[in-house]
Design a protein around this motif. Structure first.
Motif, PDB file in Angstrom:
ATOM      1  N   LEU A 139       0.149   6.516 -12.719  1.00  0.00           N
ATOM      2  CA  LEU A 139      -0.997   5.601 -12.799  1.00  0.00           C
ATOM      3  C   LEU A 139      -0.551   4.172 -13.076  1.00  0.00           C
ATOM      4  CD1 LEU A 139      -3.511   7.811 -14.813  1.00  0.00           C
ATOM      5  CD2 LEU A 139      -3.690   7.134 -12.407  1.00  0.00           C
ATOM      6  N   HIS A 140       0.473   4.021 -13.903  1.00  0.00           N
ATOM      7  CA  HIS A 140       0.978   2.680 -14.224  1.00  0.00           C
ATOM      8  C   HIS A 140       1.521   2.001 -12.969  1.00  0.00           C
ATOM      9  CE1 HIS A 140       2.963  -0.593 -16.335  1.00  0.00           C
ATOM     10  NE2 HIS A 140       4.120  -0.221 -15.819  1.00  0.00           N
ATOM     11  N   ASP A 141       2.448   2.660 -12.271  1.00  0.00           N
ATOM     12  CA  ASP A 141       3.015   2.041 -11.079  1.00  0.00           C
ATOM     13  C   ASP A 141       1.976   1.903  -9.977  1.00  0.00           C
ATOM     14  OD1 ASP A 141       5.399   1.998 -12.438  1.00  0.00           O
ATOM     15  OD2 ASP A 141       6.583   2.766 -10.751  1.00  0.00           O
ATOM     16  N   GLY A 142       1.094   2.889  -9.844  1.00  0.00           N
ATOM     17  CA  GLY A 142       0.030   2.779  -8.850  1.00  0.00           C
ATOM     18  C   GLY A 142      -0.888   1.600  -9.115  1.00  0.00           C
ATOM     19  N   GLY A 143      -1.212   1.365 -10.396  1.00  0.00           N
ATOM     20  CA  GLY A 143      -2.044   0.214 -10.749  1.00  0.00           C
ATOM     21  C   GLY A 143      -1.357  -1.106 -10.453  1.00  0.00           C
ATOM     22  N   LEU A 144      -0.058  -1.174 -10.732  1.00  0.00           N
ATOM     23  CA  LEU A 144       0.690  -2.408 -10.439  1.00  0.00           C
ATOM     24  C   LEU A 144       0.681  -2.707  -8.946  1.00  0.00           C
ATOM     25  CD1 LEU A 144       3.839  -2.041 -12.759  1.00  0.00           C
ATOM     26  CD2 LEU A 144       1.747  -3.333 -13.188  1.00  0.00           C
ATOM     27  N   PHE A 145       0.936  -1.698  -8.136  1.00  0.00           N
ATOM     28  CA  PHE A 145       0.973  -1.923  -6.697  1.00  0.00           C
ATOM     29  C   PHE A 145      -0.418  -2.189  -6.135  1.00  0.00           C
ATOM     30  CE2 PHE A 145       5.174   0.259  -6.867  1.00  0.00           C
ATOM     31  CZ  PHE A 145       5.911  -0.731  -6.226  1.00  0.00           C
ATOM     32  N   ALA A 146      -1.455  -1.611  -6.735  1.00  0.00           N
ATOM     33  CA  ALA A 146      -2.816  -1.893  -6.280  1.00  0.00           C
ATOM     34  C   ALA A 146      -3.160  -3.369  -6.481  1.00  0.00           C
ATOM     35  CB  ALA A 146      -3.811  -1.005  -7.025  1.00  0.00           C
ATOM     36  N   PRO A 161       5.886   8.648 -22.171  1.00  0.00           N
ATOM     37  CA  PRO A 161       4.704   8.741 -21.314  1.00  0.00           C
ATOM     38  C   PRO A 161       4.793   9.960 -20.405  1.00  0.00           C
ATOM     39  CG  PRO A 161       6.182   7.026 -20.532  1.00  0.00           C
ATOM     40  CD  PRO A 161       6.745   7.504 -21.837  1.00  0.00           C
ATOM     41  N   SER A 162       3.647  10.501 -20.055  1.00  0.00           N
ATOM     42  CA  SER A 162       3.600  11.647 -19.144  1.00  0.00           C
ATOM     43  C   SER A 162       3.854  11.182 -17.721  1.00  0.00           C
ATOM     44  CB  SER A 162       2.223  12.322 -19.226  1.00  0.00           C
ATOM     45  OG  SER A 162       1.216  11.441 -18.744  1.00  0.00           O
ATOM     46  N   ARG A 163       4.120  12.147 -16.846  1.00  0.00           N
ATOM     47  CA  ARG A 163       4.319  11.821 -15.438  1.00  0.00           C
ATOM     48  C   ARG A 163       3.050  11.225 -14.830  1.00  0.00           C
ATOM     49  NH1 ARG A 163       9.330  10.940 -13.514  1.00  0.00           N
ATOM     50  NH2 ARG A 163      10.641  11.901 -15.082  1.00  0.00           N
ATOM     51  N   LEU A 164       1.892  11.704 -15.258  1.00  0.00           N
ATOM     52  CA  LEU A 164       0.635  11.130 -14.778  1.00  0.00           C
ATOM     53  C   LEU A 164       0.513   9.682 -15.213  1.00  0.00           C
ATOM     54  CD1 LEU A 164      -2.139  11.364 -13.447  1.00  0.00           C
ATOM     55  CD2 LEU A 164      -3.026  12.268 -15.607  1.00  0.00           C
ATOM     56  N   PHE A 206       2.481   8.458  -7.024  1.00  0.00           N
ATOM     57  CA  PHE A 206       2.207   9.797  -7.549  1.00  0.00           C
ATOM     58  C   PHE A 206       3.247  10.822  -7.084  1.00  0.00           C
ATOM     59  CE2 PHE A 206      -1.694   7.690  -8.511  1.00  0.00           C
ATOM     60  CZ  PHE A 206      -2.164   8.328  -9.655  1.00  0.00           C
ATOM     61  N   PRO A 207       3.551  10.910  -5.778  1.00  0.00           N
ATOM     62  CA  PRO A 207       4.606  11.862  -5.411  1.00  0.00           C
ATOM     63  C   PRO A 207       5.957  11.520  -6.008  1.00  0.00           C
ATOM     64  CG  PRO A 207       3.936  10.541  -3.522  1.00  0.00           C
ATOM     65  CD  PRO A 207       2.928  10.303  -4.594  1.00  0.00           C
ATOM     66  N   ALA A 208       6.272  10.232  -6.140  1.00  0.00           N
ATOM     67  CA  ALA A 208       7.554   9.853  -6.726  1.00  0.00           C
ATOM     68  C   ALA A 208       7.656  10.314  -8.166  1.00  0.00           C
ATOM     69  CB  ALA A 208       7.737   8.336  -6.651  1.00  0.00           C
ATOM     70  N   SER A 209       6.534  10.321  -8.873  1.00  0.00           N
ATOM     71  CA  SER A 209       6.542  10.735 -10.265  1.00  0.00           C
ATOM     72  C   SER A 209       6.614  12.250 -10.410  1.00  0.00           C
ATOM     73  CB  SER A 209       5.282  10.203 -10.968  1.00  0.00           C
ATOM     74  OG  SER A 209       5.265  10.577 -12.324  1.00  0.00           O
ATOM     75  N   PHE A 210       5.794  12.958  -9.643  1.00  0.00           N
ATOM     76  CA  PHE A 210       5.690  14.403  -9.855  1.00  0.00           C
ATOM     77  C   PHE A 210       6.774  15.190  -9.128  1.00  0.00           C
ATOM     78  CE2 PHE A 210       1.411  12.964 -10.940  1.00  0.00           C
ATOM     79  CZ  PHE A 210       1.226  13.634 -12.142  1.00  0.00           C
ATOM     80  N   LEU A 211       7.297  14.680  -8.020  1.00  0.00           N
ATOM     81  CA  LEU A 211       8.358  15.398  -7.317  1.00  0.00           C
ATOM     82  C   LEU A 211       9.639  15.448  -8.127  1.00  0.00           C
ATOM     83  CD1 LEU A 211       7.959  14.281  -3.593  1.00  0.00           C
ATOM     84  CD2 LEU A 211       7.456  16.506  -4.594  1.00  0.00           C
ATOM     85  N   LEU A 259       0.835  -1.199   0.000  1.00  0.00           N
ATOM     86  CA  LEU A 259       0.000   0.000   0.000  1.00  0.00           C
ATOM     87  C   LEU A 259       0.872   1.251   0.000  1.00  0.00           C
ATOM     88  CD1 LEU A 259      -2.725   1.440   0.202  1.00  0.00           C
ATOM     89  CD2 LEU A 259      -2.598   1.143   2.690  1.00  0.00           C
ATOM     90  N   GLY A 260       1.923   1.236   0.803  1.00  0.00           N
ATOM     91  CA  GLY A 260       2.829   2.372   0.831  1.00  0.00           C
ATOM     92  C   GLY A 260       3.477   2.608  -0.519  1.00  0.00           C
ATOM     93  N   ALA A 261       3.859   1.523  -1.194  1.00  0.00           N
ATOM     94  CA  ALA A 261       4.456   1.660  -2.526  1.00  0.00           C
ATOM     95  C   ALA A 261       3.458   2.260  -3.507  1.00  0.00           C
ATOM     96  CB  ALA A 261       4.940   0.296  -3.019  1.00  0.00           C
ATOM     97  N   ALA A 262       2.194   1.840  -3.408  1.00  0.00           N
ATOM     98  CA  ALA A 262       1.166   2.396  -4.299  1.00  0.00           C
ATOM     99  C   ALA A 262       0.939   3.881  -4.018  1.00  0.00           C
ATOM    100  CB  ALA A 262      -0.133   1.611  -4.139  1.00  0.00           C
TER     101      ALA A 262
END
Length: 374
Positions: free
Chosen positions: A354-361, A347-350, A88-93, A81-84
Motif C-alpha cells: 500500500l505504501h509503494d502503491g500510494g507513492l506511485f499513484a 511493517p506487513s507485506r500489505l 502488490f505482486p512485488a510485495s507478496f511474491l 502506472l506499471g510501477a504502481a
C-alpha cells in the motif's frame, strides 16, 4: 535439506507421492544466509539505468507518436502506472516464491517492455509505446523493493535504504554516455537505441537477481508488528514529493526542446536529474539513522517545493535547477519515509504494498499534470 522419515512399506490402497520421498521439497528460494547491501545496490543500479533512459525517452516518444497533444505524457504516466500495479505482486511474491524469483520476474517484464518499446518506435504505434512503458514501469516497481529488503534485514533502516539508493548514482552518471552510444548504433531510428538499452539494463538486473543470496533471517526484530495505520503519514508526506518530482520530470524534456535543446542532449539533462535523485543517498547512508525520519522526509518535500516554480521560468538554467531540486528532494523524502514506517515495528507485506502503491499513484497524478509545466 534434512532427511525425511523412512517411507512405510507399500500396501494395497496406499496413496504414494510421486515426489522424491527422501528429501523435503522447498517451498521457495528463501534461506538463512545474509545478503549484503552491495548486492542489492548493484541490482538496483541496473534498474536505475533503465529508468534513466526510459524517463528521458518516453516523453519524447509521446511527443513523436501521440495522436493528440493532451496524450503526450501518457507513455510516461504508463511507466508510473506499471510501477504502481507492480507494488502488490512485488510485495507478496517475495513471501510466496522468494526474493530471487520476485526480482527476476520484475526484470523479465522490463526486458519485454523495452523490446516492445523498440517495436513501437519503429512501427510508430502509440498504443504499443504505452504498453511497453507500462511493462517497464512494472519492472521499476519490483526494483524499488530492493530498498525494503535492505531495510528489513538491517537494524539501521534509513542507512540501509540510502545505501541501496546510492547504487543508482553510478547508473545515472553512465546513462547519457551509454544512451548516446546506443542511439548512434540505432541511427536513423530516433529513441530506438535508448529503448534497447533499457531492455539490456534489465537483462543485467536479471543476472544479478538470480545470483542473490537466499533470503536472510532479518536482524531487525521489533517487539511488535507495525499497525497498518503507521504508513499513512509517511505515504502522504513522501507522496507529495513524488507528485512534485514527476510533474517536473514529465514536462522537462519537452520544455528543454522548446528552449532549443537538441533531443539527444536531453538525455544529459535527465541524467543530471537522476544523479540528483541518488546523490543525497550517499551521505544519508552514513548519517541517516542519526536524524529523525520525519525531519528527513519534510526536508525532501521542501526541496521539491522549491523546484516546482523554477520549471515555470522556462529557461535551460531554471529547468536544470528545478530538475536538481526535485530529484534531491525525492531521494531525501523517500529515505525518510522508508525509515519512518519502520519506527513502529516491522511493517506487513500489505503495508509495504500500500505504501509503494500510494507513492506511485501520486506520481502518476504528477505525471499527468506535467504537460502544464512544459
Amino acid at each position: 535439506m534434512r532427511r525425511a522419515a523412512p517411507a512405510p512399506e507399500p500396501r494395497a490402497g496406499m496413496l504414494v507421492c510421486v515426489c522424491d520421498p527422501q528429501l523435503d521439497a522447498p517451498a521457495n528460494d528463501n534461506g538463512p544466509r545474509a545478503v549484503s547491501t552491495f548486492g542489492l545496490a548493484v541490482g538496483f543500479a541496473f534498474a536505475v539505468l533503465a529508468q534513466t533512459v526510459a524517463s528521458a525517452a518516453l516523453p519524447l516518444a509521446g511527443a513523436q507518436l501521440a495522436p493528440r497533444p493532451e496524450l503526450v505524457t501518457w507513455p510516461f504516466a504508463a511507466l508510473l502506472l506499471g510501477a504502481a500495479l507492480a507494488s502488490f505482486p512485488a510485495s507478496f511474491l517475495r513471501d510466496a516464491f522468494g526474493r530471487r524469483t520476485g526480482f527476476a520476474l520484475g526484470a523479465s517484464v522490463g526486458i519485454a517492455g523495452g523490446a516492445l518499446l523498440v517495436a513501437a518506435l519503429i512501427q510508430r504505434q502509440f498504443a504499443w509505446a504505452c504498453l511497453g512503458a507500462l511493462w517497464l514501469g512494472m519492472a521499476q516497481g519490483f526494483s524499488f523493493f530492493y530498498r525494503h529488503e535492505a531495510a528489513a534485514a538491517s537494524g539501521r533502516p534509513a542507512a540501509a535504504t540510502a545505501g541501496v539508493l546510492a547504487g543508482g548514482l553510478l547508473a545515472a552518471v553512465a546513462g547519457p554516455t551509454l544512451a548516446s552510444f546506443a542511439e548512434s548504433l540505432a541511427a536513423p531510428f530516433f529513441l530506438v537505441g535508448a529503448a534497447a538499452l533499457a531492455a539490456l539494463a534489465h537483462t543485467c538486473s536479471l543476472g544479478v537477481a538470480v545470483m542473490l543470496a537466499d533470503d536472510p533471517t532479518s536482524t531487525f526484530r521489533p517487539k511488535v508488528t507495525a499497525p497498518l495505520s503507521a504508513i499513512v503519514w509517511p505515504t502522504l508526506v513522501a507522496g507529495t514529493a513524488w507528485f512534485g518530482m514527476n510533474a517536473v520530470m514529465s514536462g522537462a524534456p519537452l520544455a528543454l526542446v522548446g528552449c532549443g535543446i537538441g533531443g539527444a542532449a536531453v538525455f544529459g539533462f535527465i541524467a543530471l536529474h537522476v544523479a540528483a535523485m541518488y546523490a543525497p543517498a550517499v551521505p544519508l547512508a552514513l548519517a541517516g539513522d542519526r536524524l529523525p525520519p520525519l525531519a528527513i522526509a519534510l526536508t525532501g518535500v521542501v526541496l521539491v517545493a522549491i523546484g516546482v516554480p523554477l520549471q515555470r521560468l522556462a529557461t535551460p538554467e531554471s529547468i536544470t535547477a528545478a530538475l536538481i531540486c526535485v530529484g534531491a528532494g525525492w531521494s531525501v523524502a523517500t529515505v525518510g519515509a522508508t525509515a519512518w514506517i519502520y519506527q513502529s515495528g516491522q511493517p506487513s507485506r500489505l503495508a509495504l504494498a500500500l505504501h509503494d502503491g500510494g507513492l506511485f499513484a501520486l506520481a502518476i497524478c504528477g505525471a499527468l499534470t506535467g504537460y502544464l509545466l512544459a
